[in-house]
Design a protein around this motif. Sequence first.
Motif, PDB file in Angstrom:
ATOM      1  N   ASN A 156      25.509  10.313 -56.461  1.00 55.08           N
ATOM      2  CA  ASN A 156      25.866   9.640 -55.564  1.00 55.08           C
ATOM      3  C   ASN A 156      27.278   9.240 -54.671  1.00 55.08           C
ATOM      4  OD1 ASN A 156      25.949   6.772 -53.725  1.00 55.08           O
ATOM      5  ND2 ASN A 156      23.962   7.252 -53.228  1.00 55.08           N
ATOM      6  N   GLN A 157      27.311   9.415 -53.402  1.00 55.41           N
ATOM      7  CA  GLN A 157      28.935   8.784 -53.134  1.00 55.41           C
ATOM      8  C   GLN A 157      29.030   8.424 -51.665  1.00 55.41           C
ATOM      9  OE1 GLN A 157      31.521  12.152 -52.323  1.00 55.41           O
ATOM     10  NE2 GLN A 157      33.283  11.378 -52.321  1.00 55.41           N
ATOM     11  N   VAL A 158      29.517   7.066 -51.794  1.00 52.82           N
ATOM     12  CA  VAL A 158      29.561   6.338 -50.256  1.00 52.82           C
ATOM     13  C   VAL A 158      30.934   7.169 -49.425  1.00 52.82           C
ATOM     14  CG1 VAL A 158      30.819   4.488 -49.615  1.00 52.82           C
ATOM     15  CG2 VAL A 158      29.045   4.217 -52.089  1.00 52.82           C
ATOM     16  N   VAL A 159      30.574   7.578 -48.773  1.00 52.47           N
ATOM     17  CA  VAL A 159      31.348   8.485 -47.851  1.00 52.47           C
ATOM     18  C   VAL A 159      31.943   7.702 -46.670  1.00 52.47           C
ATOM     19  CG1 VAL A 159      30.500  10.586 -48.391  1.00 52.47           C
ATOM     20  CG2 VAL A 159      29.562   9.467 -47.226  1.00 52.47           C
ATOM     21  N   SER A 160      31.328   6.890 -46.504  1.00 54.41           N
ATOM     22  CA  SER A 160      31.692   6.180 -45.166  1.00 54.41           C
ATOM     23  C   SER A 160      31.415   4.864 -44.824  1.00 54.41           C
ATOM     24  CB  SER A 160      31.641   6.816 -43.653  1.00 54.41           C
ATOM     25  OG  SER A 160      29.987   6.919 -43.532  1.00 54.41           O
ATOM     26  N   TYR A 161      31.857   4.310 -43.821  1.00 57.71           N
ATOM     27  CA  TYR A 161      30.659   2.886 -43.250  1.00 57.71           C
ATOM     28  C   TYR A 161      30.892   2.538 -42.338  1.00 57.71           C
ATOM     29  CZ  TYR A 161      34.983   0.230 -43.073  1.00 57.71           C
ATOM     30  OH  TYR A 161      35.943  -0.429 -43.147  1.00 57.71           O
ATOM     31  N   GLN A 162      29.613   2.206 -41.956  1.00 62.71           N
ATOM     32  CA  GLN A 162      29.454   1.692 -40.366  1.00 62.71           C
ATOM     33  C   GLN A 162      29.145   0.276 -40.273  1.00 62.71           C
ATOM     34  OE1 GLN A 162      25.435   2.366 -38.452  1.00 62.71           O
ATOM     35  NE2 GLN A 162      26.382   4.419 -38.180  1.00 62.71           N
ATOM     36  N   ARG A 163      30.242  -0.057 -38.624  1.00 62.25           N
ATOM     37  CA  ARG A 163      30.466  -1.779 -38.335  1.00 62.25           C
ATOM     38  C   ARG A 163      28.837  -1.909 -37.840  1.00 62.25           C
ATOM     39  NH1 ARG A 163      36.227  -3.575 -36.914  1.00 62.25           N
ATOM     40  NH2 ARG A 163      35.968  -1.671 -36.043  1.00 62.25           N
ATOM     41  N   ARG A 164      28.861  -3.036 -37.277  1.00 62.09           N
ATOM     42  CA  ARG A 164      27.547  -3.156 -36.726  1.00 62.09           C
ATOM     43  C   ARG A 164      27.973  -4.916 -36.161  1.00 62.09           C
ATOM     44  NH1 ARG A 164      22.629  -1.195 -38.999  1.00 62.09           N
ATOM     45  NH2 ARG A 164      23.158   0.601 -40.023  1.00 62.09           N
ATOM     46  N   ARG A 165      27.587  -4.627 -34.288  1.00 63.14           N
ATOM     47  CA  ARG A 165      27.645  -6.259 -33.816  1.00 63.14           C
ATOM     48  C   ARG A 165      26.882  -6.650 -34.852  1.00 63.14           C
ATOM     49  NH1 ARG A 165      31.745  -6.815 -31.948  1.00 63.14           N
ATOM     50  NH2 ARG A 165      32.036  -5.422 -30.207  1.00 63.14           N
ATOM     51  N   ILE A 166      26.924  -8.182 -35.717  1.00 62.89           N
ATOM     52  CA  ILE A 166      25.811  -8.796 -35.700  1.00 62.89           C
ATOM     53  C   ILE A 166      23.999  -9.823 -34.868  1.00 62.89           C
ATOM     54  CG2 ILE A 166      25.203 -11.434 -37.217  1.00 62.89           C
ATOM     55  CD1 ILE A 166      27.568 -10.973 -38.609  1.00 62.89           C
ATOM     56  N   ALA A 167      24.567  -9.882 -34.138  1.00 58.14           N
ATOM     57  CA  ALA A 167      23.865 -10.530 -32.709  1.00 58.14           C
ATOM     58  C   ALA A 167      23.087  -9.188 -32.622  1.00 58.14           C
ATOM     59  CB  ALA A 167      24.249 -11.233 -31.918  1.00 58.14           C
ATOM     60  N   THR A 168      23.590  -8.440 -32.618  1.00 62.35           N
ATOM     61  CA  THR A 168      22.551  -6.623 -31.378  1.00 62.35           C
ATOM     62  C   THR A 168      22.557  -6.202 -32.441  1.00 62.35           C
ATOM     63  OG1 THR A 168      24.789  -6.186 -30.331  1.00 62.35           O
ATOM     64  CG2 THR A 168      23.528  -8.019 -29.182  1.00 62.35           C
ATOM     65  N   GLY A 169      23.138  -5.677 -33.928  1.00 60.62           N
ATOM     66  CA  GLY A 169      22.719  -4.790 -34.305  1.00 60.62           C
ATOM     67  C   GLY A 169      23.689  -3.455 -33.603  1.00 60.62           C
ATOM     68  N   GLU A 170      24.511  -3.277 -32.783  1.00 65.36           N
ATOM     69  CA  GLU A 170      25.365  -2.537 -31.975  1.00 65.36           C
ATOM     70  C   GLU A 170      26.273  -1.814 -32.763  1.00 65.36           C
ATOM     71  OE1 GLU A 170      28.844  -2.464 -28.716  1.00 65.36           O
ATOM     72  OE2 GLU A 170      27.480  -3.971 -28.959  1.00 65.36           O
ATOM     73  N   ILE A 171      26.348  -0.590 -33.338  1.00 65.35           N
ATOM     74  CA  ILE A 171      27.272   0.141 -33.768  1.00 65.35           C
ATOM     75  C   ILE A 171      28.230   0.259 -32.804  1.00 65.35           C
ATOM     76  CG2 ILE A 171      27.487   2.483 -35.579  1.00 65.35           C
ATOM     77  CD1 ILE A 171      24.578   2.652 -34.933  1.00 65.35           C
ATOM     78  N   ILE A 172      29.635  -0.903 -33.661  1.00 63.94           N
ATOM     79  CA  ILE A 172      30.557  -0.349 -33.113  1.00 63.94           C
ATOM     80  C   ILE A 172      31.835   0.924 -33.598  1.00 63.94           C
ATOM     81  CG2 ILE A 172      32.652  -1.271 -33.516  1.00 63.94           C
ATOM     82  CD1 ILE A 172      31.351  -4.326 -33.937  1.00 63.94           C
ATOM     83  N   ASP A 173      32.126   1.003 -34.646  1.00 64.42           N
ATOM     84  CA  ASP A 173      32.673   2.812 -35.399  1.00 64.42           C
ATOM     85  C   ASP A 173      31.908   2.607 -36.637  1.00 64.42           C
ATOM     86  OD1 ASP A 173      33.226   0.941 -36.894  1.00 64.42           O
ATOM     87  OD2 ASP A 173      35.513   1.000 -35.705  1.00 64.42           O
TER      88      ASP A 173
END
Length: 757
Positions: free
Chosen positions: A587-604
């Motif tokens: 297993n390899q962790v390759v990236s991460y997503q940032r999400r708004r806490i209140a809405t779950g919307e993906i920032i980047d």
Amino acid sequence: MLHRLRAGRSSRDESPVTHVERVAARTGRTAPWPEWVPAALREAYGFEPWEHQATAAAYAHSGHNVVIATGTASGKSLAYQMPALSRLLNDPRATVLYLSPTKALAADQLRAVARLDLDGVRPATYDGDTQREEREWIREHSRFVLTNPDMLHHALLPAHAKWAVFLRRLSYVVIDECHTYRGVFGSHVSHVLRRLRRLAAQYGGNPTFVLASATSGDPAGAASRLTGLPVTAVTEDASPRGAVTFALWEPPLVPHEDPDLPPTRRSALSETADLLTDAVVSGTRTLAFVRSRRGAEVVASMTHRSLDEAVPGLGKRVAAYRAGYLREDRRAIERALLSGELLALASTNALELGVDLVGLDAVLICGYPGTRASLWQQAGRAGRAGGEALAVLIARDDPLDTYLVHHPEALFGRPVEATVFDPTNPYVLGPQLCSAASEAPLRPADLDLFGGEPARLAVEALTASGALRKRPSGWYWTHQGRPDVDLRGTGGGPIAVVERSTGRLLGTVDEGSSHVMLHTGAVYLHQGVTYVVDNLDLDDAVALVHPANPDWSTHARDVTDLSVVAIRERVDAGPVSLFVGDVDVTNQVVSYQRRRIATGEIIDTRPLNLPTRQLRTVAVWFTITPDALLKAGVEPPDIPGALHAAEHAAIGLLPLMATCDRWDIGGLSTANHQDTESPTVFVYDGHPGGAGFAERAYATATAWLSATREAIASCTCETGCPSCVQSPKCGNGNNPLDKPKAVHVLDTVLTHLPPRH
Ligand SMILES: [Zn+2]
Ligand SMILES: [Zn+2]
């Protein structure tokens, strides 16, 4: 809030309420004090025990190991205090050891026992905060020592010679909240208890075990696996309880701002905050359980804001509650809620809450807590004698939550889950046998205590590798220092979490979890304070962090490869086969997503540069021939998306069968796997050596996969959503996913596979 529920029920289509269940009131049954209970103890309590307390105490008094598994606030403490304290009063030399999973609970118990003010008992907590001088006094004088499994493992057992007198006179071992010992941690604790039994026996002690558990499936079996001893269960609760109305609540779909995009579901956090606001406005004392600390704070602050908007000043009737607070502060908050000074509290997990915090008007459960056992434990905080209380489960956008609010039969009228762990996990057994050998040489006769044949094989392997040395009298640990064994993790040294500006050590995270939890840029929670990771340095085993309060969360993304090492068992059913066995996962962790806490919307999504990790573990998997898939209408180009969707939903639903979290499990699906040479879906334990989850999935495969099929088929979305086949931890960005074809895949499996429950 109640009027919203009623309003909801009348307009069926619009209603977020999917089900309402009435849990009837129960009148209590007392029993007379057993005659062996000294008058001093009866007087100190001043009331009669409930029947289940007296029954469990009678077993313990007659030397039978017993587990009492009843609901929240049913008075489990008295069931072990009664025999233990009676013994201490009747025999001035006897000693008692009490184990709890948290320091807070041990502190509560200490207060409860100290308040009885019994002569010569001298109760004392023995934990990481206990000063050196105090430790010596406790060893020599306390007869009721309250500690935890980590302290037993790291401090008490290695120094057993100093505890020789205490261990020789040990009459009872009390294991509180024993259902929390599950998974890899449960396997470790089961061996720590065997080490305790072995050393006590060497000094002539033979304690009786008294365990307390939340309501759980097969408590006698789990307690027996934990202690290695036969254990009788007392499960009939004779304490009184008020009636509770239990509602299941699914947040509504709201149209997307962009009319071309499908609607999204309102977040469970916002719904919970709205209900909590209603509760305060109507004067209802309400406790909301939220799964994360950050989530609890978000709910409290949203509620605070909307209350102040409605009536200036009303916002101060709500508070957040979390582990980072001092115990006195937490108890003060609890008292304020019980007195009505506070009307609403948003909290994380039940274990941190005091045992007295019961009898509330309403409990809101934001997101399924993972097991029916915890659901009932949380709901059990509601219910006044003679009154009507309310409990509401608010579904998150997740396949299991969605399945449950549409299948109330999976929650009500079904036994709660069994606590799952595997004492023979070789990754636990080996280090534990080294710990045992470092305390006292292992004799051949000891190996039965540690599991028989698997222990014999493990000792041979440890001898061959040089970890242990065989001498005529047994196996010895001959190295400098003690074996480095962490009960709460496996593999790799721990990563230190250090505050960059001050150099302060905040804590440690095991190497296995560090890539996901502490990667550069990760949001990391410690004692309720949020930090952001500046840099993860694996060579130096340190993560530098700074305090911050971002309004986004982080989600690691990974890629996985899997190979089959050995098949343990299989079922062949025509074109479908089901397996359980050992696998190697890369297993390899390759990236991460940032999400708004209140809405779950993906920032980047941001890339990461981390090495691959290897994991030898246990998996369950099924294969289907391409022909059978074609007959079911799954054409070759559809196979990857269909299997992937089935895999996600199957992982989401496994916690229905075993006491695991979806984060404890991983999966992999492929249209043609090199080892099976067929379309295959794998689901594996995320812990080295396995934690018992894959075996449980194999044993209950038809029930598990039927629920999975049902969760997908009944979701009203068109192409798949987080409530059915999308996964928050997918390493492939939820692509490809074919929701309708996933149902065909599962139908094919279920048609051929003989029933397994
Ligand atoms: Zn869906
Ligand atoms: Zn995926």
